[in-house]
Enzyme design. Structure first.
Site, PDB file in Angstrom:
ATOM      1  N   ASP A 168      36.456 130.241  87.703  1.00  0.00           N
ATOM      2  CA  ASP A 168      35.541 130.307  86.553  1.00  0.00           C
ATOM      3  C   ASP A 168      36.096 129.567  85.341  1.00  0.00           C
ATOM      4  OD1 ASP A 168      37.609 132.107  86.102  1.00  0.00           O
ATOM      5  OD2 ASP A 168      36.342 133.890  86.188  1.00  0.00           O
ATOM      6  N   ASN A 199      35.573 146.552  84.975  1.00  0.00           N
ATOM      7  CA  ASN A 199      34.220 146.933  85.396  1.00  0.00           C
ATOM      8  C   ASN A 199      33.919 146.473  86.825  1.00  0.00           C
ATOM      9  OD1 ASN A 199      33.927 144.182  85.104  1.00  0.00           O
ATOM     10  ND2 ASN A 199      32.381 144.277  83.494  1.00  0.00           N
ATOM     11  N   HIS A 208      34.348 143.365  87.982  1.00  0.00           N
ATOM     12  CA  HIS A 208      33.953 141.967  88.170  1.00  0.00           C
ATOM     13  C   HIS A 208      35.020 141.192  88.936  1.00  0.00           C
ATOM     14  CE1 HIS A 208      35.671 140.464  84.027  1.00  0.00           C
ATOM     15  NE2 HIS A 208      36.585 140.376  84.948  1.00  0.00           N
ATOM     16  N   GLU A 259      29.628 139.859  86.793  1.00  0.00           N
ATOM     17  CA  GLU A 259      29.575 141.172  86.161  1.00  0.00           C
ATOM     18  C   GLU A 259      28.714 142.125  86.997  1.00  0.00           C
ATOM     19  OE1 GLU A 259      31.683 141.481  83.951  1.00  0.00           O
ATOM     20  OE2 GLU A 259      31.513 140.126  82.239  1.00  0.00           O
TER      21      GLU A 259
END
Ligand code: PGA
Length: 238
Positions: free
Chosen positions: A66, A132, A134, A139
């Site tokens: 990313d 979380n 990810h 997400e």
């Protein structure tokens, strides 16, 4: 799925040995790389092994997961900069064969998956995990069928990453990330998680329901995943 629990130092050494093994069998392997604080120990170990002549990256191709939207590759918080600083500039890799999604030319995201396929597909994808769940910047709620795409970052991710920026306002609001499908297409995967803050999400990821609400939970369905945890990150596992 294989789970390895050890100290952070031993995890870096053991994970690095996976790369030694892979690259001695396949010197032109395609590596999927990750940023964040988690892989730094592994990258230090790989740099050391490279300097000692125990591993060579001369023929590998790399694809990073990313990149932040809006940051030039020369920006000190861009993931291209991170990769060069922590690994790529210190090993014998051919820079021309290193790929990080562009956070500037967003049109290129559409062809990132086909570029990976044309190169032969990722042999070993390295992953960290967000608090979380990810992976990359996928997400919670990201469809499992997603390929490389543009995402809006959640507040929790921006807050978690604000420590690297002067203020939270400087943290980009969007990123380009490989999709979940891109990650799952890798032939094998290494996930590393360190520290108490990751314990809950590691339990949900490895022993909870497979759901887009916990993106990393999809890894339960991948045929070849190794999970490297320190004792704190593993502390809530049954
Ligand atoms: P970290 O980030 O390695 O800095 O904890 C992991 C991630 O958000 O994927």
């Amino acid at each position: 799925m294989k789970i390895i629990i050890d100290t952070p130092e031993k995890i870096a050494e053991k994970a690095a040995l996976r790369y030694v093994e892979l690259l001695s069998n396949k010197p032109d392997a395609i590596l999927g790389l990750a940023t964040g604080s988690t892989p730094v120990g592994l990258y230090n170990e790989l740099v050391k092994l490279n300097k000692e002549g125990k591993i060579s990256f001369k023929n590998v191709t790399t694809f990073n997961l990313d990149e932040y939207v809006g940051l030039e590759p020369t920006h000190d918080q861009s993931y291209r900069y991170f990769m060069n600083q922590h690994l790529l500039s210190h090993v014998d890799v051919d820079m021309e064969k290193t790929n990080v999604p562009s956070g500037i030319n967003l049109d290129e995201a559409a062809s990132y998956d086909s570029k990976i396929s044309s190169a032969g597909g990722i042999d070993l994808q390295l992953l960290g995990i967000g608090n979380n769940g990810h992976i990359g910047f996928n997400e919670p709620g990201t469809p499992f069928g997603s390929e490389t795409h543009l995402v809006d970052l959640t507040d929790s991710t921006r807050e978690a990453n604000a420590r690297f920026f002067a203020s939270i306002d400087d943290v980009p609001t969007q990123a380009v990330t490989m999709g979940i499908k891109t990650v799952m297409n890798a032939k094998s995967i290494i996930l590393i998680a360190l520290g108490k803050a990751k314990a809950e999400i590691i339990k949900a990821t490895l022993q909870g329901e497979v759901t887009p609400e916990v993106p990393a939970s999809i890894l339960q369905l991948h045929p070849y995943v190794e999970v490297y945890l320190d004792h704190e990150a593993a502390s809530l596992l049954d």
